[in-house]
Motif scaffolding. Structure first.
Motif, PDB file in Angstrom:
ATOM      1  N   ARG A  10     -12.043 -12.740  -2.906  1.00  0.00           N
ATOM      2  CA  ARG A  10     -10.741 -13.468  -2.905  1.00  0.00           C
ATOM      3  C   ARG A  10     -10.912 -14.792  -2.416  1.00  0.00           C
ATOM      4  O   ARG A  10     -12.102 -14.995  -1.695  1.00  0.00           O
ATOM      5  N   HIS A  19       0.135 -16.978   8.070  1.00  0.00           N
ATOM      6  CA  HIS A  19       0.040 -15.857   6.879  1.00  0.00           C
ATOM      7  C   HIS A  19      -0.706 -16.509   5.852  1.00  0.00           C
ATOM      8  O   HIS A  19      -0.438 -17.423   5.157  1.00  0.00           O
ATOM      9  N   TYR A  22      -3.749 -15.113  -0.930  1.00  0.00           N
ATOM     10  CA  TYR A  22      -5.193 -15.315  -1.404  1.00  0.00           C
ATOM     11  C   TYR A  22      -5.172 -14.975  -3.087  1.00  0.00           C
ATOM     12  O   TYR A  22      -3.971 -14.636  -3.429  1.00  0.00           O
ATOM     13  N   TYR A  60      -2.056 -12.393  -3.670  1.00  0.00           N
ATOM     14  CA  TYR A  60      -1.451 -11.448  -2.715  1.00  0.00           C
ATOM     15  C   TYR A  60      -1.501 -11.952  -1.398  1.00  0.00           C
ATOM     16  O   TYR A  60      -2.325 -12.830  -1.128  1.00  0.00           O
ATOM     17  N   SER A  61      -0.851 -11.365  -0.598  1.00  0.00           N
ATOM     18  CA  SER A  61      -0.855 -11.403   1.057  1.00  0.00           C
ATOM     19  C   SER A  61      -0.766 -10.247   1.822  1.00  0.00           C
ATOM     20  O   SER A  61       0.140  -9.269   1.466  1.00  0.00           O
ATOM     21  N   HIS A  62      -1.477 -10.115   2.614  1.00  0.00           N
ATOM     22  CA  HIS A  62      -1.625  -8.713   3.436  1.00  0.00           C
ATOM     23  C   HIS A  62      -0.383  -8.700   4.579  1.00  0.00           C
ATOM     24  O   HIS A  62      -0.003  -7.647   5.044  1.00  0.00           O
ATOM     25  N   THR A  63       0.089 -10.099   5.033  1.00  0.00           N
ATOM     26  CA  THR A  63       1.165 -10.059   6.110  1.00  0.00           C
ATOM     27  C   THR A  63       2.395 -10.896   5.676  1.00  0.00           C
ATOM     28  O   THR A  63       3.303 -11.105   6.332  1.00  0.00           O
ATOM     29  N   ASP A  65       5.289 -11.193   2.417  1.00  0.00           N
ATOM     30  CA  ASP A  65       5.857 -10.894   1.415  1.00  0.00           C
ATOM     31  C   ASP A  65       5.941 -11.973   0.415  1.00  0.00           C
ATOM     32  O   ASP A  65       7.114 -12.784   0.261  1.00  0.00           O
ATOM     33  N   GLU A 110      -0.080   1.896   3.175  1.00  0.00           N
ATOM     34  CA  GLU A 110      -1.094   0.656   3.633  1.00  0.00           C
ATOM     35  C   GLU A 110      -2.389   0.659   2.921  1.00  0.00           C
ATOM     36  O   GLU A 110      -3.426  -0.042   2.989  1.00  0.00           O
ATOM     37  N   TRP A 111      -2.401   1.415   1.892  1.00  0.00           N
ATOM     38  CA  TRP A 111      -3.825   1.397   1.085  1.00  0.00           C
ATOM     39  C   TRP A 111      -3.079   0.700  -0.212  1.00  0.00           C
ATOM     40  O   TRP A 111      -4.296   0.566  -1.056  1.00  0.00           O
ATOM     41  N   THR A 112      -1.993   0.384  -0.207  1.00  0.00           N
ATOM     42  CA  THR A 112      -1.769  -0.501  -1.681  1.00  0.00           C
ATOM     43  C   THR A 112      -1.485  -1.809  -1.057  1.00  0.00           C
ATOM     44  O   THR A 112      -1.070  -2.263   0.170  1.00  0.00           O
ATOM     45  N   VAL A 113      -1.326  -2.854  -2.147  1.00  0.00           N
ATOM     46  CA  VAL A 113      -1.066  -4.326  -1.703  1.00  0.00           C
ATOM     47  C   VAL A 113      -0.317  -4.645  -3.034  1.00  0.00           C
ATOM     48  O   VAL A 113      -0.560  -4.492  -4.158  1.00  0.00           O
TER      49      VAL A 113
END
Length: 338
Positions: A10, A19, A22, A60-63, A65, A110-113
């Motif tokens: 990434r 935040h 990526y 995408y971003s983990h933290t 939306d 938690e396993w998806t993004v």
């Protein structure tokens, strides 16, 4: 068989309120269970899946939306705290994959993004010695998407082809986080945002692809005197953005052989019909401007005209500012007698 698609590389492209956002640089498809042989149907499905190049314009971003606008994220924070947070499914490009994983297989969220397909970039400008950050986020709708010529117009549900929501966020870095110290979350007043939307004209029309004809003729396939699907489309816009909705139509208005102009006339008629049922102050504002013709006229400054249109539009719609009301807006409201 079940597979998992992993992002293996990434690149950070933006920082919003602390935040990171990526860009997908590389990915890998792995089988969850060992399978020495695959069926022909399975091989075909895997090949089709791999045809989608995740290294081109996926973010995408983990933290944070990124499927929602800044305003929606801030306004929706209380619901998020109560566990009712959800992505805006319209802009989640891997929505069906996430649904299959969480509902059919029972994979935890938690396993998806969530991935968006579009464009994200951030630049720093110096204005009078003060650093200002401009972030551009373009979200492409997964609904009724497709390549040019093959996807045109509107579907039965009112979704238009190649719908893109573009958000411009402007902020300074007095404070990196969205949160002010010793204040409520998302209380940083140094963030503003403006959103615009583009999409195919909401009528039933198409273009036949041909390797011989450089400009395929435009066909209006269905002429609905009640413009039902166009009404559904604008009802969705009202729900998502509120009013006023301002339509800027840049297609050609004068042609020797009618192509785009015929589509523009039908669209204008549809807006006139729909506006009959909207209350005063909530009507759709329509502006048709032949930009192609203007570019050929040396006496017209296209950028200057667009600046005037943008200024008038911004005055009518306003923009989102986090925090207390700007003093300039207060003065405007006071002068208007509000």
């Amino acid at each position: 068989a079940c597979y998992i698609s992993l992002i293996t590389a990434r690149k950070p492209v933006a920082l919003l309120g602390g935040h990171h956002v990526y860009h997908v640089e590389d990915s890998r498809l792995l089988s969850i269970a060992y399978r020495p042989e695959r069926s022909d149907a399975e091989e075909k499905s895997i090949t089709r899946f791999k045809n989608v190049d995740l290294t081109k314009n996926f973010y995408y971003s983990h933290t944070y939306d990124i499927t929602r606008t800044l305003q929606r994220n801030i306004d929706g924070w209380p619901a998020c705290q109560r566990g009712r947070s959800a992505y805006h499914s319209m802009f989640v490009w891997n929505y069906q994959l996430i649904c299959n994983a969480t509902r059919a297989v029972g994979v935890g969220p938690e396993w998806t993004v969530a991935l968006i397909h579009g464009y994200v970039d951030q630049s720093r400008l110096s204005i009078f010695g003060r650093d200002v950050y401009i972030t551009l986020i373009a979200r492409r709708s997964r609904i009724f998407a497709g390549v040019r010529y093959l996807k045109r117009g509107v579907n039965d549900a009112g979704y238009v082809a190649n719908d893109v929501e573009t958000e411009q966020i402007v902020n300074t870095m007095e404070l990196t986080s969205f949160d002010m110290p010793y204040a409520r979350p998302f209380s940083n007043p140094y963030f503003t945002a403006y959103v615009q939307h583009r999409g195919s004209i909401p009528l039933f029309w198409s273009q036949e692809t041909s390797g011989i004809t450089p400009k395929p003729p435009i066909e209006i396939n269905v002429r609905d005197p009640y413009f039902v699907e166009a009404g559904r489309h604008f009802d969705s816009l009202f729900h998502r953005y509120g009013t006023p909705v301002i339509v800027l139509n840049l297609i050609k208005t004068k042609e020797r052989t009618k192509r785009e102009s015929a589509l523009g006339e039908e669209f204008s008629e549809g807006l006139h019909y729909l506006n009959q049922f909207l209350p005063r102050g909530k009507k759709i504002r329509y502006l048709a401007w032949d930009m192609s013709r203007a570019k050929k006229n040396r006496q017209e400054d296209v950028l200057a005209i667009l600046e005037v249109i943008a200024e008038e539009t911004l005055t009518l719609t306003g923009y989102f500012h986090n925090g207390s009301e700007l003093y300039s807006n207060y003065l405007k409201r006071r002068a208007a007698g509000d």
